[in-house]
Design an enzyme around this catalytic site. Structure first.
Site, PDB file in Angstrom:
ATOM      1  N   THR A   5       0.814  -1.220   0.000  1.00 55.24           N
ATOM      2  CA  THR A   5       0.000   0.000   0.000  1.00 55.24           C
ATOM      3  C   THR A   5       0.845   1.266   0.000  1.00 55.24           C
ATOM      4  O   THR A   5       0.473   2.270  -0.610  1.00 55.24           O
ATOM      5  CB  THR A   5      -0.913   0.002   1.258  1.00 55.24           C
ATOM      6  OG1 THR A   5      -1.798  -1.092   1.132  1.00 55.24           O
ATOM      7  CG2 THR A   5      -1.705   1.276   1.393  1.00 55.24           C
ATOM      8  N   ASP A  57       1.407  -6.260  -4.654  1.00 58.56           N
ATOM      9  CA  ASP A  57       0.646  -6.452  -3.427  1.00 58.56           C
ATOM     10  C   ASP A  57       1.303  -7.631  -2.695  1.00 58.56           C
ATOM     11  O   ASP A  57       1.642  -8.641  -3.323  1.00 58.56           O
ATOM     12  CB  ASP A  57      -0.803  -6.800  -3.789  1.00 58.56           C
ATOM     13  CG  ASP A  57      -1.705  -6.750  -2.579  1.00 58.56           C
ATOM     14  OD1 ASP A  57      -2.548  -5.842  -2.505  1.00 58.56           O
ATOM     15  OD2 ASP A  57      -1.570  -7.638  -1.703  1.00 58.56           O
ATOM     16  N   SER A  58       1.467  -7.528  -1.395  1.00 57.93           N
ATOM     17  CA  SER A  58       2.229  -8.577  -0.706  1.00 57.93           C
ATOM     18  C   SER A  58       1.501  -9.913  -0.670  1.00 57.93           C
ATOM     19  O   SER A  58       2.108 -10.933  -0.341  1.00 57.93           O
ATOM     20  CB  SER A  58       2.633  -8.135   0.695  1.00 57.93           C
ATOM     21  OG  SER A  58       1.545  -8.187   1.577  1.00 57.93           O
ATOM     22  N   THR A  78       1.691  -4.902   4.005  1.00 60.27           N
ATOM     23  CA  THR A  78       1.514  -5.378   5.375  1.00 60.27           C
ATOM     24  C   THR A  78       0.902  -6.783   5.440  1.00 60.27           C
ATOM     25  O   THR A  78       1.099  -7.494   6.415  1.00 60.27           O
ATOM     26  CB  THR A  78       0.612  -4.411   6.174  1.00 60.27           C
ATOM     27  OG1 THR A  78      -0.637  -4.276   5.491  1.00 60.27           O
ATOM     28  CG2 THR A  78       1.257  -3.062   6.342  1.00 60.27           C
ATOM     29  N   ASP A  79       0.161  -7.172   4.396  1.00 56.13           N
ATOM     30  CA  ASP A  79      -0.592  -8.437   4.480  1.00 56.13           C
ATOM     31  C   ASP A  79       0.295  -9.642   4.798  1.00 56.13           C
ATOM     32  O   ASP A  79      -0.066 -10.479   5.619  1.00 56.13           O
ATOM     33  CB  ASP A  79      -1.365  -8.695   3.178  1.00 56.13           C
ATOM     34  CG  ASP A  79      -2.536  -7.737   3.005  1.00 56.13           C
ATOM     35  OD1 ASP A  79      -2.859  -7.009   3.962  1.00 56.13           O
ATOM     36  OD2 ASP A  79      -3.127  -7.711   1.906  1.00 56.13           O
ATOM     37  N   GLN A 125      -4.549 -21.704  18.492  1.00 52.63           N
ATOM     38  CA  GLN A 125      -5.302 -20.676  17.771  1.00 52.63           C
ATOM     39  C   GLN A 125      -5.216 -19.318  18.477  1.00 52.63           C
ATOM     40  O   GLN A 125      -5.560 -18.297  17.894  1.00 52.63           O
ATOM     41  CB  GLN A 125      -6.775 -21.081  17.659  1.00 52.63           C
ATOM     42  CG  GLN A 125      -6.970 -22.274  16.758  1.00 52.63           C
ATOM     43  CD  GLN A 125      -8.413 -22.723  16.658  1.00 52.63           C
ATOM     44  OE1 GLN A 125      -9.337 -21.976  16.951  1.00 52.63           O
ATOM     45  NE2 GLN A 125      -8.607 -23.955  16.245  1.00 52.63           N
ATOM     46  N   CYS A 126      -4.795 -19.326  19.746  1.00 52.39           N
ATOM     47  CA  CYS A 126      -4.677 -18.055  20.488  1.00 52.39           C
ATOM     48  C   CYS A 126      -3.337 -17.408  20.162  1.00 52.39           C
ATOM     49  O   CYS A 126      -2.295 -18.012  20.420  1.00 52.39           O
ATOM     50  CB  CYS A 126      -4.692 -18.292  21.995  1.00 52.39           C
ATOM     51  SG  CYS A 126      -6.178 -19.050  22.583  1.00 52.39           S
TER      52      CYS A 126
HETATM   53  N1  ASP Z   1      -2.689  -5.432   0.305  1.00 46.91           N
HETATM   54  C1  ASP Z   1      -1.590  -4.610   0.764  1.00 46.91           C
HETATM   55  C2  ASP Z   1      -0.332  -5.466   0.721  1.00 46.91           C
HETATM   56  O1  ASP Z   1      -0.105  -6.232   1.613  1.00 46.91           O
HETATM   57  C3  ASP Z   1      -1.867  -4.113   2.140  1.00 46.91           C
HETATM   58  C4  ASP Z   1      -0.811  -3.188   2.713  1.00 46.91           C
HETATM   59  O2  ASP Z   1       0.270  -3.002   2.212  1.00 46.91           O
HETATM   60  O3  ASP Z   1      -1.084  -2.608   3.777  1.00 46.91           O
HETATM   61  O4  ASP Z   1       0.426  -5.359  -0.191  1.00 46.91           O
END
Ligand code: ASP
Length: 336
Positions: free
Chosen positions: A11, A54-55, A86-87, A272-273
């Site tokens: 992003t 996109d990640s 971030t993904d 799972q926690c």
């Molecule tokens: N979909 C984006 C990614 O992971 C989300 C992000 O970067 O925050 O590339």
């Protein structure tokens, strides 16, 4: 001092495309939004290992390319900042902590929840502070000497962090290990929490993706469990159990685990926690998983369990060698 700024996508560098959705754009455009970089007491050079993406598109061969690129350039830079979506940031950053050990230099991953060109974006602070973290020195050596994630004023160990929110600026959390540092009026790194090299630089990038995850849920049946654990041809199956490592008294589960183990499948019990992890002797309900020789993921994140498993398999570790490697704290990823 020289820092390498690596742009992989996410992003942070996206703009709105013709259909209104976010799409990656180029590095020069990203950097034009941060003229403040000129004020840093360092030369910032850039590297783009692939077309920005996109990640969610990032695969283990991308991890390998990134690790190799940093390894080849290790003598030319004091540290590395990786701009990443971030993904899957926690997966890539965890994988790098296993592939590239004892570098003795900082590798800081960052990104943002809003594109850098948006007025309220979190990108500029994340990028500038990540560079400042990388430039911190004490007695002629970098303060940070491990792979970390910097996001929204917090510096976290990469293989202890996971993405907890798709909306909050505070997107990452390290549920079972304290933050390595915080950015406020001053930049504080906590010496006692930092990982230190345990030997010479070790570059071991290979991975093997024959890993599967089975998440338990009330009502899960044998057919689904068999298809994932036995029919999918995996070498490692991560069982996402309940609470501190518990499984229902499903009558078919012990047989399935025996059958898998006879075929050489390694089972790992992961909770799972996100917080607390597996403490196998806690409840009678954990008995099946304890008695079947299932490995404990301890307090590792699921991202670290998956990437460490792929990495150990990629290093040719099977059977006992895998068990020993998995139980070892390789890069600060586990304390249980
Ligand atoms: N979909 C984006 C990614 O992971 C989300 C992000 O970067 O925050 O590339």
């Amino acid at each position: 001092m020289k820092v390498l700024l690596i742009y992989t996508g996410g992003t942070i560098g996206m703009v709105q495309g013709p259909e209104g959705d976010l799409q990656p754009f180029n590095f020069a455009q990203v950097l034009s939004h941060v003229p403040e970089l000129a004020q840093l007491q360092a030369t910032v050079e850039t590297w783009q290992p692939w077309e920005p993406m996109d990640s969610s598109e990032v695969q283990p061969y991308h991890w390998e390319r990134l690790a190799a690129g940093i390894y080849e350039r290790r003598d030319r830079y004091s540290g590395f900042v990786v701009l990443h979506g971030t993904d899957t940031m926690a997966y890539t950053a965890s994988a790098l902590s296993f592939m590239l050990q004892n570098l003795g230099k900082p590798i800081v991953f960052t990104g943002s929840q809003l594109p850098i060109g948006v007025l309220r974006s979190d990108a500029r602070e994340n990028l500038i502070t990540s560079l400042e973290v990388v430039l911190q020195e004490a007695n002629g050596a970098p303060v940070l000497q491990e792979v970390a994630i910097y996001f929204e004023y917090q510096l976290l160990r990469a293989n202890r962090a996971y993405k907890r929110s798709s909306q909050a600026f505070n997107a990452f959390e390290s549920p079972n290990y304290p933050a390595l540092g915080e950015a406020g009026v001053s930049l504080q790194l906590h010496e006692s929490s930092l990982w230190r090299p345990t030997g010479p630089v070790c570059f071991a990038p290979a991975t093997d993706t024959r890993v599967g995850v089975l998440r338990f849920f009330p009502g899960m049946d044998e057919r689904l469990a068999r298809s994932i654990c036995l029919d999918s041809g995996r070498d490692v199956i991560i069982l996402q159990s309940f609470g501190s490592g518990n499984a229902p008294n499903w009558p078919w589960l012990p047989t399935l685990l025996d059958e898998g183990q006879e075929r050489g499948v390694l089972f790992i019990n992961a909770s799972q926690c996100p917080m607390g992890g597996v403490r196998q002797p806690a409840y009678a309900a954990s008995r099946t998983l304890r008695h079947a020789g299932v490995l404990s993921a301890g307090d590792m994140t699921l991202e670290a369990v998956i990437t460490k498993s792929m990495w150990l398999l990629g290093q040719g570790k099977q059977g006992v060698a895998f068990r020993e490697g998995f139980a070892t704290n390789v890069a600060g990823e586990r304390s249980l």
